[in-house]
Design an enzyme around this catalytic site. Sequence first.
Site, PDB file in Angstrom:
ATOM      1  N   ILE A  82       2.591   3.865   8.280  1.00 13.29           N
ATOM      2  CA  ILE A  82       1.253   4.160   7.748  1.00 13.29           C
ATOM      3  C   ILE A  82       0.263   3.144   8.322  1.00 13.29           C
ATOM      4  CG2 ILE A  82      -0.124   4.432   5.657  1.00 13.29           C
ATOM      5  CD1 ILE A  82       2.700   4.763   4.185  1.00 13.29           C
ATOM      6  N   LYS A  83      -0.811   3.679   8.899  1.00 11.18           N
ATOM      7  CA  LYS A  83      -1.787   2.792   9.562  1.00 11.18           C
ATOM      8  C   LYS A  83      -3.039   2.708   8.692  1.00 11.18           C
ATOM      9  CE  LYS A  83      -3.404   2.442  14.360  1.00 11.18           C
ATOM     10  NZ  LYS A  83      -3.749   3.323  15.494  1.00 11.18           N
ATOM     11  N   VAL A  84      -3.438   1.498   8.363  1.00  9.93           N
ATOM     12  CA  VAL A  84      -4.621   1.304   7.511  1.00  9.93           C
ATOM     13  C   VAL A  84      -5.594   0.364   8.224  1.00  9.93           C
ATOM     14  CG1 VAL A  84      -3.283   1.630   5.372  1.00  9.93           C
ATOM     15  CG2 VAL A  84      -3.625  -0.686   6.267  1.00  9.93           C
TER      16      VAL A  84
END
Length: 217
Positions: A82-84
């Site tokens: 998951i890229k934030v």
Amino acid sequence: MKLFLDSADPKEIAALVATGLIDGVTTNPSLAAKTSMPLFDALRQICEMVPGSVSAEVTALTAKEMIAEGEKLAKIASNITIKVPLTWDGLMACKHLSGAGHTVNVTLCFSPNQALLAAKAGATYISPFIGRLDDAGHDGMDLIREIRLVYDNYSFSTEILAASVRHATHVRACAMAGADIATLPPALFRSLIQHPLTDKGLAAFMEDWKRSGQSIL
Ligand code: E4P
């Protein structure tokens, strides 16, 4: 140094996965918008062909919504990361998602202090954007070197994923500076093998061997 492809296009990724040298993939909303396929379909296909980490970026701006989006993206496959974004909300989402056992890539990093915060939030990967720093008149490679020093000083396990990599010199400099990963546009990955002396040398070997009249098989 691991090599990732920076692309959301399953077709161009498939062509290079065949080399056996691709360790993962990064996508972002701009790359996803460029492909003609719906995001979830593209990510599903990419995750099937690439055994390593495949970064899928949230598009919400609050921690609560980032967590909800991240959890939905993570259901696509076990290798989704998951890229934030590197905002307070992004870091809070990172802390929550990494605490829940997900791998998290914190993106849009432009300073060593931001990288320090991401490591403290439990990021699996930090993505410093070297090309965009160069574009703004800085030296993007200084950032990779400084993050390496900070992480080594405190034994952080967060991996440095050099992003916004634009040319072959960046790749060499990343490897020399100790980046853990560089994510490359497919055309740049293809160009890494090129050297005129390799072509010239191979042509001479082939010509000499032909003249000898022998064969190995
Ligand atoms: C990857 O994670 C980044 O989003 C990407 O490398 C950014 O590259 P760009 O600066 O060339 O858009």
